[in-house]
Scaffold this active site. Sequence first.
Site, PDB file in Angstrom:
ATOM      1  N   TYR A 111       0.825  -1.222   0.000  1.00  0.00           N
ATOM      2  CA  TYR A 111       0.000   0.000   0.000  1.00  0.00           C
ATOM      3  C   TYR A 111       0.856   1.267   0.000  1.00  0.00           C
ATOM      4  CZ  TYR A 111      -4.173  -2.750   0.319  1.00  0.00           C
ATOM      5  OH  TYR A 111      -5.173  -3.633   0.011  1.00  0.00           O
ATOM      6  N   GLN A 151     -15.513   3.439  -5.430  1.00  0.00           N
ATOM      7  CA  GLN A 151     -14.847   2.261  -4.854  1.00  0.00           C
ATOM      8  C   GLN A 151     -13.336   2.465  -4.867  1.00  0.00           C
ATOM      9  OE1 GLN A 151     -16.806  -1.538  -6.590  1.00  0.00           O
ATOM     10  NE2 GLN A 151     -17.384   0.129  -7.931  1.00  0.00           N
ATOM     11  N   ASP A 157      -7.843   5.748  -4.637  1.00  0.00           N
ATOM     12  CA  ASP A 157      -6.998   6.884  -5.040  1.00  0.00           C
ATOM     13  C   ASP A 157      -7.732   8.191  -4.700  1.00  0.00           C
ATOM     14  OD1 ASP A 157      -8.577   7.959  -7.332  1.00  0.00           O
ATOM     15  OD2 ASP A 157      -8.067   6.076  -8.315  1.00  0.00           O
ATOM     16  N   HIS A 189     -14.586   2.284  -0.116  1.00  0.00           N
ATOM     17  CA  HIS A 189     -13.540   1.291   0.168  1.00  0.00           C
ATOM     18  C   HIS A 189     -12.303   1.918   0.814  1.00  0.00           C
ATOM     19  CE1 HIS A 189     -15.282  -1.752  -2.982  1.00  0.00           C
ATOM     20  NE2 HIS A 189     -15.962  -1.710  -1.857  1.00  0.00           N
ATOM     21  N   CYS A 243      -5.167   3.909  13.076  1.00  0.00           N
ATOM     22  CA  CYS A 243      -4.528   3.160  14.158  1.00  0.00           C
ATOM     23  C   CYS A 243      -5.293   1.863  14.408  1.00  0.00           C
ATOM     24  CB  CYS A 243      -4.489   3.998  15.436  1.00  0.00           C
ATOM     25  SG  CYS A 243      -3.775   3.089  16.818  1.00  0.00           S
ATOM     26  N   GLY A 297     -16.960   2.602 -15.032  1.00  0.00           N
ATOM     27  CA  GLY A 297     -15.654   1.957 -14.838  1.00  0.00           C
ATOM     28  C   GLY A 297     -15.611   0.918 -13.741  1.00  0.00           C
ATOM     29  N   THR A 298     -16.687   0.166 -13.596  1.00  0.00           N
ATOM     30  CA  THR A 298     -16.683  -0.881 -12.562  1.00  0.00           C
ATOM     31  C   THR A 298     -17.217  -2.189 -13.140  1.00  0.00           C
ATOM     32  OG1 THR A 298     -17.459  -1.506 -10.355  1.00  0.00           O
ATOM     33  CG2 THR A 298     -18.870   0.022 -11.584  1.00  0.00           C
ATOM     34  N   SER A 299     -16.562  -3.288 -12.759  1.00  0.00           N
ATOM     35  CA  SER A 299     -16.852  -4.578 -13.393  1.00  0.00           C
ATOM     36  C   SER A 299     -18.084  -5.259 -12.814  1.00  0.00           C
ATOM     37  CB  SER A 299     -15.649  -5.507 -13.235  1.00  0.00           C
ATOM     38  OG  SER A 299     -15.387  -5.710 -11.859  1.00  0.00           O
ATOM     39  N   ASN A 303     -18.659   1.937 -19.487  1.00  0.00           N
ATOM     40  CA  ASN A 303     -17.583   0.989 -19.165  1.00  0.00           C
ATOM     41  C   ASN A 303     -16.904   0.518 -20.447  1.00  0.00           C
ATOM     42  OD1 ASN A 303     -16.936  -0.068 -16.431  1.00  0.00           O
ATOM     43  ND2 ASN A 303     -16.824  -2.008 -17.516  1.00  0.00           N
TER      44      ASN A 303
HETATM   45  P1  OAD Z   1     -12.310  -3.850 -11.752  1.00  0.00           P
HETATM   46  O1  OAD Z   1     -10.868  -3.922 -12.034  1.00  0.00           O
HETATM   47  O2  OAD Z   1     -12.999  -5.081 -11.284  1.00  0.00           O
HETATM   48  O3  OAD Z   1     -13.084  -3.366 -13.049  1.00  0.00           O
HETATM   49  C1  OAD Z   1     -12.698  -2.231 -13.767  1.00  0.00           C
HETATM   50  C2  OAD Z   1     -13.665  -2.078 -14.909  1.00  0.00           C
HETATM   51  O4  OAD Z   1     -13.302  -0.884 -15.594  1.00  0.00           O
HETATM   52  C3  OAD Z   1     -13.635  -3.206 -15.937  1.00  0.00           C
HETATM   53  O5  OAD Z   1     -14.986  -3.637 -16.191  1.00  0.00           O
HETATM   54  C4  OAD Z   1     -13.026  -2.571 -17.186  1.00  0.00           C
HETATM   55  O6  OAD Z   1     -13.620  -3.057 -18.379  1.00  0.00           O
HETATM   56  C5  OAD Z   1     -13.373  -1.122 -16.979  1.00  0.00           C
HETATM   57  N1  OAD Z   1     -12.435  -0.177 -17.596  1.00  0.00           N
HETATM   58  C6  OAD Z   1     -11.104  -0.299 -17.810  1.00  0.00           C
HETATM   59  N2  OAD Z   1     -10.594   0.808 -18.372  1.00  0.00           N
HETATM   60  C7  OAD Z   1     -11.633   1.669 -18.513  1.00  0.00           C
HETATM   61  C8  OAD Z   1     -11.763   2.991 -19.029  1.00  0.00           C
HETATM   62  N3  OAD Z   1     -10.726   3.665 -19.499  1.00  0.00           N
HETATM   63  N4  OAD Z   1     -12.996   3.562 -19.026  1.00  0.00           N
HETATM   64  C9  OAD Z   1     -14.083   2.888 -18.535  1.00  0.00           C
HETATM   65  N5  OAD Z   1     -14.015   1.639 -18.071  1.00  0.00           N
HETATM   66  C10 OAD Z   1     -12.817   1.041 -18.039  1.00  0.00           C
HETATM   67  O7  OAD Z   1     -12.522  -2.642 -10.716  1.00  0.00           O
HETATM   68  P2  OAD Z   1     -13.732  -2.317  -9.731  1.00  0.00           P
HETATM   69  O8  OAD Z   1     -15.029  -2.713 -10.318  1.00  0.00           O
HETATM   70  O9  OAD Z   1     -13.545  -0.931  -9.288  1.00  0.00           O
HETATM   71  O10 OAD Z   1     -12.011  -3.400  -3.693  1.00  0.00           O
HETATM   72  O11 OAD Z   1     -13.384  -3.292  -8.527  1.00  0.00           O
HETATM   73  C11 OAD Z   1     -14.183  -3.250  -7.394  1.00  0.00           C
HETATM   74  C12 OAD Z   1     -13.381  -3.519  -6.162  1.00  0.00           C
HETATM   75  O12 OAD Z   1     -12.630  -4.721  -6.300  1.00  0.00           O
HETATM   76  C13 OAD Z   1     -12.300  -2.495  -5.876  1.00  0.00           C
HETATM   77  O13 OAD Z   1     -12.781  -1.340  -5.242  1.00  0.00           O
HETATM   78  C14 OAD Z   1     -11.383  -3.235  -4.969  1.00  0.00           C
HETATM   79  C15 OAD Z   1     -11.334  -4.548  -5.733  1.00  0.00           C
HETATM   80  O14 OAD Z   1     -10.978  -5.626  -5.026  1.00  0.00           O
HETATM   81  C16 OAD Z   1     -11.274  -3.214  -2.591  1.00  0.00           C
HETATM   82  O15 OAD Z   1     -10.105  -2.893  -2.597  1.00  0.00           O
HETATM   83  C17 OAD Z   1     -12.049  -3.421  -1.339  1.00  0.00           C
END
Ligand code: OAD
Length: 242
Positions: A59, A94, A97, A112, A120, A181-183, A207
Amino acid sequence: MKLLNPNTRVVVLTGAGISAESGIRTFRAAEGLWEEHRIEDVATPEGWRRDPELVWSFYQGRRRQLLDVLPNPAHDALVDLEEYLGENLLLVTQNVDDLHSRAGSNNLIHMHGELRKLRCELCEVVVEAMEGVHLQDDFVTCQECPTGRLRPHIVWFTEMPFDMEKINAAVFECDVFIAIGTSGHVYPAAGLLAIAQMRGAYCIGVNLDPPENVDFFDEFHQGRAGEILPDLVTQWVGNEEE
Ligand code: OAD
């Protein structure tokens, strides 16, 4: 299409994809590895107990990376959206950053956690720590209770995300829900779309690839957020000529 007026209540949920064009890697891009590490090793309380040095330095590396990256046009577009909607926009990210806040978003929840902060383990005080001394690979002790060790202020798997009550209330009441931008893999964040849909909100997805829960969207825009979101926001709020 003009979709919004200043009274429309909107919840935006963002994930790693919105920061991809700033140079921060997404989570699921490399076969379940996050910057070459298994998620179980660096993003669980068990991983921290087993090998705190590894988790801490992992981290710390992510925290130092914040100094090298900048918000991109997708973050900026959400600032424009907040300027139009004011408090009727809640931005839930989520991402750990700090790119949304550095772009200028204010009404923001980091569900998150945040890389910029440490907590602490004993007294749970949360400190913002981005000075040189806090960015090194040695553990940092708590200033409030000197026997306490600071841990990343990050929600690990099996831990409860922050502010879920406020997030759920906003999703229950929103008119429009936008996921960017979330999967759609990680709950409870991934479940917010289905809740919004069931409550009658108009649901929009932006996405690069169709996410796991794509069927819940009323409207889905496939592409890079930094390239397509600025125009979408302009359309949603309606431009001067309309
Ligand atoms: P993921 O890495 O699972 O998914 C990212 C998504 O963004 C994917 O569906 C990509 O297709 C899409 N993507 C990539 N580049 C892009 C762009 N330029 N524009 C738009 N979309 C794009 O990330 P999250 O869904 O954020 O949790 O993951 C969720 C959580 O899983 C995170 O917050 C983290 C992780 O484990 C914790 O740390 C608790």
